[in-house]
Design an enzyme around this catalytic site. Structure first.
Site, PDB file in Angstrom:
ATOM      1  N   GLY A  31       7.920  -2.097   4.314  1.00 51.11           N
ATOM      2  CA  GLY A  31       9.132  -1.993   3.142  1.00 51.11           C
ATOM      3  C   GLY A  31       8.931  -1.192   1.927  1.00 51.11           C
ATOM      4  CB  ALA A  32       8.848  -1.255  -1.233  1.00 52.00           C
ATOM      5  CG  HIS A  34       6.662   5.538  -0.775  1.00 50.62           C
ATOM      6  ND1 HIS A  34       6.246   6.404   0.253  1.00 50.62           N
ATOM      7  CD2 HIS A  34       6.160   4.492  -0.870  1.00 50.62           C
ATOM      8  CE1 HIS A  34       4.969   5.710   0.487  1.00 50.62           C
ATOM      9  NE2 HIS A  34       5.112   4.297   0.056  1.00 50.62           N
ATOM     10  CG  HIS A  37       7.115   4.033   3.888  1.00 47.98           C
ATOM     11  ND1 HIS A  37       7.122   3.564   2.540  1.00 47.98           N
ATOM     12  CD2 HIS A  37       6.074   3.355   4.359  1.00 47.98           C
ATOM     13  CE1 HIS A  37       6.411   2.748   2.231  1.00 47.98           C
ATOM     14  NE2 HIS A  37       5.696   2.644   3.222  1.00 47.98           N
ATOM     15  CE  LYS A 150      -1.805   5.328  -0.869  1.00 47.77           C
ATOM     16  NZ  LYS A 150      -1.833   4.023  -0.687  1.00 47.77           N
ATOM     17  CD  GLN A 154      -3.089   0.320   7.802  1.00 45.81           C
ATOM     18  OE1 GLN A 154      -2.985  -1.020   7.213  1.00 45.81           O
ATOM     19  NE2 GLN A 154      -1.869   1.144   7.769  1.00 45.81           N
ATOM     20  NE  ARG A 188      -0.895  -3.438  -3.349  1.00 42.18           N
ATOM     21  CZ  ARG A 188      -1.086  -3.250  -1.713  1.00 42.18           C
ATOM     22  NH1 ARG A 188      -0.987  -2.226  -1.313  1.00 42.18           N
ATOM     23  NH2 ARG A 188      -1.311  -4.556  -1.198  1.00 42.18           N
TER      24      ARG A 188
END
Ligand code: AMP
Length: 279
Positions: A31-32, A34, A37, A150, A154, A188
């Site tokens: 979430g959050a 931008h 995403h 990014k 991961q 973040r």
């Protein structure tokens, strides 16, 4: 756009879609949202009949409780943004849906990936990523799943998970979305001041500075110069190093073109920021 909270509701929708032989793209997020995403969401919409986005702030991948508590949560505006960009289903599970009691822990030997960069600096982080991505893949069973470069390391962890447990899923890794200043978009960043946002753009400058010295000087000297740029701007370096882009094994020599990756993690205004550059 539909929105569901339980596995049962999720399965009902997926069954309906799969029954019609439709393809499903999946974008897991915390979430959050931008434009980084949204880039993944749009790609999924272009390549699949239906797109599912999950929003779940996964407690198991936070080695730092403060970071988990401060993680921005903006579900309403996220939902609006997803609707606007063509998402078909938003999955907003409760923790009990993702980690039901008695849920078996997934074992995966990450080898070197747990020993370099994010591995030792965020103990337990990748194990948390493995648990949550495994659970989501198991529930959604997408044809394709989308991740951002990014989070370079991961992507490699998810690839290992896919190779081991989900060979039928196609992984699509998408380039890092940046602001005009070069700053990698990140949820973040919302925790930085206006001045902090300006300073954080220097991370990209430092990465470019190292890249511009490719084969001109020794990597250690290029990295020394890049570190100087970061420190002079007031950032505290957690790691800043060159590695082989396939193995993530740190390397003292330049590799051939396309096989170099510089990975960086810094602290600025109490916020941990990561970025990377492959060249
Ligand atoms: P997160 O919500 O931070 O867990 O990110 C969800 C997905 O979006 C992950 O696959 C991230 O790598 C990806 N992502 C986050 N920021 C960016 C960005 N600036 N560019 C590309 N992908 C991103």
């Amino acid at each position: 756009m539909r929105s569901v909270n339980t596995n049962k509701e999720l399965q009902d929708v997926i069954q309906e879609w799969k029954h019609g032989k439709s393809t499903v793209g999946f974008v897991p997020t915390m979430g959050a949202l931008h434009m980084g995403h949204i880039q993944l969401v749009e790609k999924s919409c272009n390549e699949n009949d239906f797109t599912i986005v999950s929003i779940f702030v996964n407690p198991k991948q936070f080695n730092n409780k403060e970071d988990f508590n401060h993680y921005p949560r903006t579900v309403e505006s996220d939902s609006e943004l997803l609707k606007k960009h063509g998402c078909d289903l938003l999955f907003l599970p409760l923790q009990s849906e993702i980690y039901p009691e008695g849920n078996q822990k997934i074992e995966l030997d990450l080898g070197v990936l747990n020993e370099v960069f994010e591995g030792p600096n965020r103990p337990g982080h990748f194990d948390g990523v493995v648990q949550v991505v495994h659970r989501f893949f198991d529930l959604v069973k997408p044809d394709k799943a989308y991740f951002g470069l990014k989070d370079y390391q991961q992507c490699m962890v998810v690839k290992q998970l896919r190779d081991h447990y989900f060979k039928e899923i196609d992984l699509i890794f998408c380039p890092t979305s940046r602001t005009e200043s070069g700053l990698a978009m990140s949820s973040r960043n919302a925790r930085l001041s206006k001045k902090g946002i300006e300073t954080a753009a220097i991370i990209y400058k430092a990465l470019n500075a190292v890249k511009s010295l490719y084969q001109q000087v020794e990597p250690k000297d290029a990295l020394f110069y890049g570190s100087y740029i970061l420190k002079r701007a007031g950032m505290e370096i957690e790691y800043f190093d060159l590695a082989n882009s396939d193995s993530l094994i740190s390397n003292k020599k330049w590799m051939k073109k396309g096989k170099n990756v510089i990975l960086v993690a810094v602290w600025l205004e109490g916020v941990r920021l990561i970025d990377n550059m492959v060249f």
